[in-house]
Design a protein around this motif. Structure first.
Motif: not given
Length: 57
Positions: A22-41
């Protein structure tokens, strides 16, 4: 009944050892969202030591 490792099918928490990610998934979500906001895949890999079936149910 004693829990055991399941490597052949669907894992059931009452019968098999499970991994709580559960904790890892939240960290992954945050990472993906931050990447997408910066237009990085983002690139996400999963190790072979953790079978996918242990993350279901």
């Amino acid at each position: 009944m004693k829990k055991e490792f399941n490597v052949t099918g669907v894992c059931m928490p009452e019968l098999h050892y499970m991994v709580d990610i559960t904790k890892r998934l939240e960290a992954i979500r945050e990472y993906v969202n931050s990447c997408l906001q910066e237009k990085i895949w983002p690139i996400i890999t999963i190790t072979r030591q953790t079978p996918q079936s242990h993350f279901t149910h």
